[in-house]
Design a protein around this motif. Structure first.
Motif, PDB file in Angstrom:
ATOM      1  N   ILE A 189     -21.542  -0.146  10.056  1.00 51.94           N
ATOM      2  CA  ILE A 189     -21.149   0.381   8.743  1.00 51.94           C
ATOM      3  C   ILE A 189     -19.665   0.759   8.748  1.00 51.94           C
ATOM      4  N   LYS A 190     -19.222   1.329   9.855  1.00 59.51           N
ATOM      5  CA  LYS A 190     -17.809   1.690  10.007  1.00 59.51           C
ATOM      6  C   LYS A 190     -16.900   0.467   9.834  1.00 59.51           C
ATOM      7  N   ARG A 191     -17.376  -0.648  10.352  1.00 59.24           N
ATOM      8  CA  ARG A 191     -16.620  -1.894  10.262  1.00 59.24           C
ATOM      9  C   ARG A 191     -16.467  -2.346   8.795  1.00 59.24           C
ATOM     10  N   ILE A 192     -17.507  -2.099   7.998  1.00 59.59           N
ATOM     11  CA  ILE A 192     -17.441  -2.465   6.574  1.00 59.59           C
ATOM     12  C   ILE A 192     -16.508  -1.516   5.823  1.00 59.59           C
ATOM     13  N   VAL A 193     -16.614  -0.224   6.147  1.00 66.53           N
ATOM     14  CA  VAL A 193     -15.721   0.761   5.525  1.00 66.53           C
ATOM     15  C   VAL A 193     -14.275   0.330   5.759  1.00 66.53           C
ATOM     16  N   GLN A 194     -13.975  -0.008   7.021  1.00 62.19           N
ATOM     17  CA  GLN A 194     -12.613  -0.422   7.356  1.00 62.19           C
ATOM     18  C   GLN A 194     -12.254  -1.743   6.666  1.00 62.19           C
ATOM     19  N   GLY A 195     -13.202  -2.677   6.621  1.00 68.12           N
ATOM     20  CA  GLY A 195     -12.960  -3.975   5.984  1.00 68.12           C
ATOM     21  C   GLY A 195     -12.616  -3.817   4.511  1.00 68.12           C
ATOM     22  N   GLN A 196     -13.352  -2.959   3.810  1.00 71.03           N
ATOM     23  CA  GLN A 196     -13.079  -2.755   2.373  1.00 71.03           C
ATOM     24  C   GLN A 196     -11.760  -2.011   2.173  1.00 71.03           C
ATOM     25  N   LYS A 197     -11.450  -1.101   3.103  1.00 71.71           N
ATOM     26  CA  LYS A 197     -10.182  -0.376   3.020  1.00 71.71           C
ATOM     27  C   LYS A 197      -9.007  -1.338   3.244  1.00 71.71           C
ATOM     28  N   ASP A 198      -9.148  -2.209   4.223  1.00 69.36           N
ATOM     29  CA  ASP A 198      -8.106  -3.203   4.489  1.00 69.36           C
ATOM     30  C   ASP A 198      -7.896  -4.110   3.277  1.00 69.36           C
ATOM     31  N   TYR A 199      -8.994  -4.449   2.604  1.00 67.88           N
ATOM     32  CA  TYR A 199      -8.898  -5.256   1.385  1.00 67.88           C
ATOM     33  C   TYR A 199      -8.052  -4.531   0.333  1.00 67.88           C
ATOM     34  N   ASP A 200      -8.314  -3.242   0.151  1.00 71.06           N
ATOM     35  CA  ASP A 200      -7.557  -2.465  -0.835  1.00 71.06           C
ATOM     36  C   ASP A 200      -6.076  -2.419  -0.469  1.00 71.06           C
ATOM     37  N   GLN A 201      -5.802  -2.191   0.816  1.00 72.60           N
ATOM     38  CA  GLN A 201      -4.404  -2.095   1.248  1.00 72.60           C
ATOM     39  C   GLN A 201      -3.675  -3.427   1.005  1.00 72.60           C
ATOM     40  N   TYR A 202      -4.303  -4.485   1.443  1.00 80.01           N
ATOM     41  CA  TYR A 202      -3.725  -5.819   1.274  1.00 80.01           C
ATOM     42  C   TYR A 202      -3.498  -6.123  -0.204  1.00 80.01           C
ATOM     43  N   SER A 203      -4.513  -5.831  -1.014  1.00 81.07           N
ATOM     44  CA  SER A 203      -4.447  -6.182  -2.434  1.00 81.07           C
ATOM     45  C   SER A 203      -3.405  -5.352  -3.167  1.00 81.07           C
ATOM     46  N   ALA A 204      -3.329  -4.056  -2.840  1.00 81.27           N
ATOM     47  CA  ALA A 204      -2.349  -3.195  -3.515  1.00 81.27           C
ATOM     48  C   ALA A 204      -0.934  -3.672  -3.214  1.00 81.27           C
ATOM     49  N   GLU A 205      -0.713  -4.077  -1.974  1.00 84.89           N
ATOM     50  CA  GLU A 205       0.640  -4.496  -1.583  1.00 84.89           C
ATOM     51  C   GLU A 205       1.044  -5.829  -2.186  1.00 84.89           C
ATOM     52  N   ARG A 206       0.053  -6.699  -2.450  1.00 81.72           N
ATOM     53  CA  ARG A 206       0.392  -8.034  -2.932  1.00 81.72           C
ATOM     54  C   ARG A 206       0.219  -8.213  -4.433  1.00 81.72           C
ATOM     55  N   ASP A 207      -0.409  -7.247  -5.084  1.00 80.37           N
ATOM     56  CA  ASP A 207      -0.854  -7.508  -6.448  1.00 80.37           C
ATOM     57  C   ASP A 207       0.257  -8.004  -7.365  1.00 80.37           C
ATOM     58  N   PRO A 208       0.121  -9.231  -7.852  1.00 80.64           N
ATOM     59  CA  PRO A 208       1.148  -9.792  -8.735  1.00 80.64           C
ATOM     60  C   PRO A 208       1.183  -9.114 -10.095  1.00 80.64           C
ATOM     61  N   ALA A 209       0.240  -8.203 -10.356  1.00 78.59           N
ATOM     62  CA  ALA A 209       0.197  -7.562 -11.669  1.00 78.59           C
ATOM     63  C   ALA A 209       1.109  -6.347 -11.748  1.00 78.59           C
ATOM     64  N   SER A 210       1.655  -5.904 -10.607  1.00 82.02           N
ATOM     65  CA  SER A 210       2.391  -4.657 -10.653  1.00 82.02           C
ATOM     66  C   SER A 210       3.606  -4.746 -11.588  1.00 82.02           C
ATOM     67  N   GLY A 211       4.255  -5.900 -11.623  1.00 80.36           N
ATOM     68  CA  GLY A 211       5.375  -6.093 -12.548  1.00 80.36           C
ATOM     69  C   GLY A 211       4.945  -6.056 -14.009  1.00 80.36           C
ATOM     70  N   LEU A 212       3.777  -6.650 -14.237  1.00 86.43           N
ATOM     71  CA  LEU A 212       3.223  -6.666 -15.598  1.00 86.43           C
ATOM     72  C   LEU A 212       2.913  -5.242 -16.071  1.00 86.43           C
ATOM     73  N   PHE A 213       2.276  -4.449 -15.192  1.00 85.03           N
ATOM     74  CA  PHE A 213       1.964  -3.056 -15.539  1.00 85.03           C
ATOM     75  C   PHE A 213       3.244  -2.265 -15.790  1.00 85.03           C
ATOM     76  N   SER A 214       4.230  -2.453 -14.905  1.00 89.54           N
ATOM     77  CA  SER A 214       5.500  -1.728 -15.066  1.00 89.54           C
ATOM     78  C   SER A 214       6.174  -2.072 -16.377  1.00 89.54           C
ATOM     79  N   SER A 215       6.157  -3.362 -16.717  1.00 86.83           N
ATOM     80  CA  SER A 215       6.874  -3.760 -17.932  1.00 86.83           C
ATOM     81  C   SER A 215       6.222  -3.175 -19.184  1.00 86.83           C
ATOM     82  N   TYR A 216       4.905  -3.048 -19.171  1.00 88.28           N
ATOM     83  CA  TYR A 216       4.234  -2.472 -20.338  1.00 88.28           C
ATOM     84  C   TYR A 216       4.238  -0.940 -20.310  1.00 88.28           C
ATOM     85  N   PHE A 217       3.942  -0.378 -19.146  1.00 85.59           N
ATOM     86  CA  PHE A 217       3.615   1.055 -19.106  1.00 85.59           C
ATOM     87  C   PHE A 217       4.539   1.896 -18.222  1.00 85.59           C
TER      88      PHE A 217
END
Ligand code: BLA
Length: 244
Positions: A189-217
């Motif tokens: 279960i610990k491995r899944i917790v870490q796996g989902q956390k790593d997904y969030d970290q990776y996704s937050a850092e790469r998200d191509p939407a951050s520019g879109l959000f900044s430009s609107y909001f």
């Protein structure tokens, strides 16, 4: 443009699961922008149930300029199965980009066999939506499967092909969730917790939407939206660096 997809997901979720609301930090659930000529609004929903620890979806409506439907479903930590990822974008009606995948936490063969191969027969029936496009922001080998739907397409294909494909992928996802054996070993279960956390970290850092959000909001709202709601288990880079 993608409202029927949001409504369908909602009906499925409410029909199949015992959902409760999951809180969205103040100010992030809804926002409107009247910067520039085109008013844009963004709204998000978030739920949980025993099988799914976080279900979030967001709709951006900037009229003809932009329509986006984005969602991630995170299974409970005692299920190792992939996350369900949805990203449907339409800009000015001409540029339509759709991505739909069971996003794998791990890349070993046994995992692929169990959780990715079942998508193949569906993917093969929707070859117009499986275009093997190159990824510029993400690494296609991390958190994406080889049977993702990923296409630049048009409104007609969205209605005639993406909608039925979407229904089939969702159907398969619910079926997989019913059949997946729950993990009991705390180490697993610990491995899944870490796996989902790593997904969030990776996704937050790469998200191509951050520019879109900044430009609107604005930048500040965009950062909060990314790190406090979309990928809340990610740590902002500056904070992570400070901890080093
Ligand atoms: C691409 N997703 C994009 C782009 C934007 C978003 C603006 C770039 C489009 C372009 O090429 O101009 C938008 N992403 C969003 C929004 C949210 C978000 C609005 O997270 C949040 C509300 N993206 C996902 C998920 C998947 C995903 C769950 O958030 C998985 C299905 C995939 N989006 C995805 C991929 C691309 C993309 C593969 C192409 C990026 C690339 O070329 O590397």
């Amino acid at each position: 443009m993608f409202q029927p997809f949001r409504e369908f997901l909602e009906e499925e979720l409410f029909g199949r699961f015992d959902l409760s609301s999951r809180s969205i930090p103040p100010g992030l659930e809804f926002n409107v922008s009247d910067r520039g000529k085109n008013p844009a609004q963004i709204q998000s929903w978030c739920y949980q149930c025993p099988q799914l620890r976080k279900i979030r979806y967001t709709y951006i409506d900037a009229g003809e300029t932009a329509q986006v439907f984005n969602s991630v479903i995170y299974p409970a930590h005692h299920y190792e199965m992939p996350l369900l990822g949805i990203d449907f974008l339409s800009f000015g009606k001409k540029k339509i980009l759709v991505v739909l995948d069971f996003q794998p936490l791990f890349r070993d063969r046994a995992y692929q066999e169990k959780y990715i191969e079942p998508m193949r027969p569906i993917r093969d029936r929707y070859s117009d939506l499986a275009q093997n496009l190159e990824m510029k922001f993400y690494d296609a080998n991390q958190y994406f499967s080889k049977y993702l739907l990923f296409a630049k397409t048009d409104a007609e294909t969205v209605t005639n092909q993406l909608f039925p494909a979407y229904k089939e992928y969702l159907q398969l996802y619910w079926q997989m969730l019913e059949q997946v054996p729950p993990l009991t070993d705390p180490e697993d279960i610990k491995r899944i917790v870490q796996g989902q956390k790593d997904y969030d970290q990776y996704s937050a850092e790469r998200d191509p939407a951050s520019g879109l959000f900044s430009s609107y909001f604005g930048h500040e709202w965009a950062e909060r939206f990314l790190y406090e709601f979309l990928f809340e288990d990610a740590v902002p880079l500056a904070v992570a660096a400070g901890r080093g």
